[in-house]
Design a protein around this motif. Structure first.
Motif, PDB file in Angstrom:
ATOM      1  N   ARG A  80       0.858  -1.183   0.000  1.00  0.00           N
ATOM      2  CA  ARG A  80       0.000   0.000   0.000  1.00  0.00           C
ATOM      3  C   ARG A  80       0.892   1.230   0.000  1.00  0.00           C
ATOM      4  O   ARG A  80       1.602   1.496   0.971  1.00  0.00           O
ATOM      5  N   PRO A  81       0.880   1.995  -1.109  1.00  0.00           N
ATOM      6  CA  PRO A  81       1.657   3.234  -1.152  1.00  0.00           C
ATOM      7  C   PRO A  81       1.087   4.245  -0.150  1.00  0.00           C
ATOM      8  O   PRO A  81      -0.119   4.271   0.090  1.00  0.00           O
ATOM      9  N   TRP A  82       1.975   5.062   0.444  1.00  0.00           N
ATOM     10  CA  TRP A  82       1.525   6.095   1.381  1.00  0.00           C
ATOM     11  C   TRP A  82       2.340   7.367   1.187  1.00  0.00           C
ATOM     12  O   TRP A  82       3.464   7.332   0.688  1.00  0.00           O
ATOM     13  N   VAL A  83       1.722   8.482   1.563  1.00  0.00           N
ATOM     14  CA  VAL A  83       2.371   9.800   1.555  1.00  0.00           C
ATOM     15  C   VAL A  83       1.929  10.521   2.815  1.00  0.00           C
ATOM     16  O   VAL A  83       0.733  10.659   3.068  1.00  0.00           O
ATOM     17  N   ILE A  84       2.908  10.956   3.634  1.00  0.00           N
ATOM     18  CA  ILE A  84       2.622  11.692   4.864  1.00  0.00           C
ATOM     19  C   ILE A  84       3.642  12.808   5.001  1.00  0.00           C
ATOM     20  O   ILE A  84       4.848  12.560   5.012  1.00  0.00           O
ATOM     21  N   ASP A  85       3.150  14.037   5.116  1.00  0.00           N
ATOM     22  CA  ASP A  85       4.017  15.204   5.343  1.00  0.00           C
ATOM     23  C   ASP A  85       5.204  15.260   4.387  1.00  0.00           C
ATOM     24  O   ASP A  85       6.344  15.478   4.797  1.00  0.00           O
ATOM     25  N   GLY A  86       4.961  15.030   3.112  1.00  0.00           N
ATOM     26  CA  GLY A  86       6.010  15.118   2.101  1.00  0.00           C
ATOM     27  C   GLY A  86       6.900  13.885   1.995  1.00  0.00           C
ATOM     28  O   GLY A  86       7.780  13.830   1.154  1.00  0.00           O
ATOM     29  N   ARG A  87       6.692  12.913   2.856  1.00  0.00           N
ATOM     30  CA  ARG A  87       7.436  11.654   2.782  1.00  0.00           C
ATOM     31  C   ARG A  87       6.540  10.615   2.118  1.00  0.00           C
ATOM     32  O   ARG A  87       5.328  10.712   2.177  1.00  0.00           O
ATOM     33  N   ASP A  88       7.162   9.628   1.488  1.00  0.00           N
ATOM     34  CA  ASP A  88       6.360   8.581   0.866  1.00  0.00           C
ATOM     35  C   ASP A  88       7.062   7.245   0.983  1.00  0.00           C
ATOM     36  O   ASP A  88       8.257   7.176   1.276  1.00  0.00           O
ATOM     37  N   GLY A  89       6.302   6.195   0.800  1.00  0.00           N
ATOM     38  CA  GLY A  89       6.859   4.850   0.867  1.00  0.00           C
ATOM     39  C   GLY A  89       5.810   3.817   0.560  1.00  0.00           C
ATOM     40  O   GLY A  89       4.739   4.136   0.037  1.00  0.00           O
ATOM     41  N   ILE A  90       6.135   2.587   0.907  1.00  0.00           N
ATOM     42  CA  ILE A  90       5.219   1.469   0.701  1.00  0.00           C
ATOM     43  C   ILE A  90       5.089   0.725   2.017  1.00  0.00           C
ATOM     44  O   ILE A  90       6.089   0.416   2.667  1.00  0.00           O
ATOM     45  N   SER A  91       3.868   0.444   2.422  1.00  0.00           N
ATOM     46  CA  SER A  91       3.596  -0.371   3.597  1.00  0.00           C
ATOM     47  C   SER A  91       3.309  -1.784   3.108  1.00  0.00           C
ATOM     48  O   SER A  91       2.433  -1.987   2.271  1.00  0.00           O
ATOM     49  N   TRP A  92       4.079  -2.744   3.615  1.00  0.00           N
ATOM     50  CA  TRP A  92       3.921  -4.143   3.229  1.00  0.00           C
ATOM     51  C   TRP A  92       3.163  -4.879   4.323  1.00  0.00           C
ATOM     52  O   TRP A  92       3.493  -4.728   5.501  1.00  0.00           O
TER      53      TRP A  92
END
Length: 107
Positions: A80-92
């Motif tokens: 699940r891709p995520w974006v929080i406060d200008g940061r982003d990543g993937i939650s597995w």
């Protein structure tokens, strides 16, 4: 955002690195449906790409324990891709992570 199913075969050889209980900011265990969540670190080694460590969230009553670098099977892996406060990543997330090859992989 929706969870995206992941074909584990495309990730290649997967090996156990470590597992730890997830804690919230107050130091309390993170729960999913009343079950503790663990963060399981797995080394994914695709045949035609660069190896990468992925940290998979697994809700499981019993702690994940197995030998270092034991081959693993990841059950129903999603990203699940995520974006929080200008940061982003993937939650597995996965339903489970289990050793391949029988009990000799267990610690």
């Amino acid at each position: 955002m929706n969870r995206i199913p992941v074909d584990c075969a495309a990730l290649g050889d997967m090996r156990f690195l470590s597992a730890e209980a997830r804690m919230d900011q107050d130091g309390k265990p993170v729960l999913r449906d009343g079950v503790p969540v663990q963060r399981v670190s797995v080394l994914a080694r695709p045949a035609d790409g660069r190896q990468e460590v992925i940290e998979i969230n697994v809700a499981r009553v019993e702690p994940v324990r197995m030998a270092d670098l034991a081959r693993v099977r990841v059950v129903d892996l999603t990203a699940r891709p995520w974006v929080i406060d200008g940061r982003d990543g993937i939650s597995w997330n996965a339903d489970d992570v289990t050793p391949l090859g029988g009990p000799q992989n267990d610690k």
